[in-house]
Design an enzyme around this catalytic site. Sequence first.
Site, PDB file in Angstrom:
ATOM      1  N   SER A   1      64.381  67.983  62.638  1.00  0.00           N
ATOM      2  CA  SER A   1      65.773  67.746  62.968  1.00  0.00           C
ATOM      3  C   SER A   1      66.002  66.582  63.924  1.00  0.00           C
ATOM      4  O   SER A   1      67.123  66.098  64.079  1.00  0.00           O
ATOM      5  CB  SER A   1      66.361  69.013  63.593  1.00  0.00           C
ATOM      6  OG  SER A   1      65.728  69.309  64.838  1.00  0.00           O
TER       7      SER A   1
ATOM      8  N   LYS B   1      68.513  63.712  72.663  1.00  0.00           N
ATOM      9  CA  LYS B   1      68.926  64.433  71.459  1.00  0.00           C
ATOM     10  C   LYS B   1      70.206  65.216  71.737  1.00  0.00           C
ATOM     11  O   LYS B   1      70.380  65.792  72.824  1.00  0.00           O
ATOM     12  CB  LYS B   1      67.803  65.384  71.023  1.00  0.00           C
ATOM     13  CG  LYS B   1      68.064  66.089  69.696  1.00  0.00           C
ATOM     14  CD  LYS B   1      66.865  66.950  69.292  1.00  0.00           C
ATOM     15  CE  LYS B   1      67.112  67.670  67.975  1.00  0.00           C
ATOM     16  NZ  LYS B   1      65.954  68.485  67.537  1.00  0.00           N
TER      17      LYS B   1
ATOM     18  N   SER C   1      60.132  69.915  64.198  1.00  0.00           N
ATOM     19  CA  SER C   1      61.216  68.929  64.346  1.00  0.00           C
ATOM     20  C   SER C   1      60.942  67.793  65.316  1.00  0.00           C
ATOM     21  O   SER C   1      61.771  66.901  65.467  1.00  0.00           O
ATOM     22  CB  SER C   1      62.507  69.640  64.764  1.00  0.00           C
ATOM     23  OG  SER C   1      63.035  70.373  63.683  1.00  0.00           O
TER      24      SER C   1
END
Length: 495
Positions: free
Chosen positions: A158, A78, A182
């Site tokens: 997210s 990420k 998330s």
Amino acid sequence: MSDLTKLGLADARDALTKGETTSVELTEAFLTAIEAADGLNAYVHKTPEIAMDRAKAADAARRTAEAGPLCGLPLGIKDLFCTQGVASQAGSRILEGFKPEYESTVTSKLWDAGAVMLGKLNMDEFAMGSSNETSTYGPAVNPWRQTGDDKSLTPGGSSGGSSAAVAADLCLAATATDTGGSIRQPAAFTGTVGLKPTYGRCSRWGIVAFASSLDQAGPITKSVRDAAIMLGAMAGHDAKDSTSAELAVPDFEAMLTGDIKGQIIGIPKEYHVDGMPPEIDTLWTRGKEMLADAGAKIVDISLPHTKYALPTYYVIAPAEASSNLARYDGVRYGRRAALAQGDGITDLYEKTRAEGFGDEVKRRVMVGTYVLSAGFYDAYYNRARKVRTLIKKDFEDAFAQGVDAILTPATPSSAFPIGAMEDADPVQMYLNDVFTVTVNLAGLPGISVPVGLDAKGLPLGLQLIGRPWEEGALLNTAYAMEKAAGFVDKPARWW
């Protein structure tokens, strides 16, 4: 071997150990798949050279019996994790061009274990979002589509790039972070497994901060076993993070027996929210039945302060964000706005932030600054902190009564179309976190496991919440549910 990208982490590890493939072959297969999947917008910084160098090193290490537990296994990272010499923008324009001179503790652990980095994954800006639509790179796209409909769907947020990449077989597994859901919400939207560990289980050092008392790193994987393997590599004490727990990391994979006879599973009545789709309620009932059939005892429990969780979260998280994001000023690193003749330092701050931050980040910074201001600190922030303590105590009381894990829905719906909430009240988007934020506020471990498809052919997940520091037991309960559900569906390839 054929279809190398369809392997999970455990299967790929076993194939490498048996000599059925090599890390170079595995990595090349994923790099080829990534190049063909630009339509998903999952990878935002590709690192093929680094990937191949590490794959070659991993194959060499295996020949000398110096292989780490993840030796040669290709992962996606990420964009919130700082990676040395590789762009790390946290999905924001304000960090354009930022390439850290250091490595986050979590990624360092992964590289020490021999893992291969395929690239950086898309995400909502500074992890603020539930649909990956606030990203400066544009939204990641869910590889799943509704039956008979080619409309692009969100992969959640997210960690949307992470969930999309894992679901589309663009990596074996991915790192992600969870501040209010998330990891778990994107996993539920994409038919993957998302594990949010206990706060403090994984170091936050080198992860771009959103809300420091809520942020926690974890994996998104193709199976519960893969989640156990990833967590074992990611977790551990870090002296550079004062909130990192000085606890031994157990062998989570070895704890996956599937035996949950005698376990007590709590069903919180407060999670039956108004307007819940019948499919979610049916799924929840099915989850209870699966765990009961596996030998667990299902009991009703009460978490009375649940109704205050969303407003509490959306006071505390923006307050912490407003403090954390004050460091982005255009002076030290990242984007710097061009100044006009006569502009001073205040103009630099204002113009840089106006240009660099997206609308959602600005909204949360303003809310956070407001609730921390002199006239409103006690009315909002202090009150939210007190309610947070009550929410945590609700869970403590449930566990004190003998409950081993708590079963809830993971999301209030399946994946929705990109742009569907563009003109809606922001609170409508925030409601996606209704089942997940309590876990962050209480610092507990939680996991989302895919258990079925809705009438539109989209995956749905259930959430299990565990006792603090007992990720092994939580993973084992999730493993039993995964086996009972038998979820094997994959998105039909269209990208």
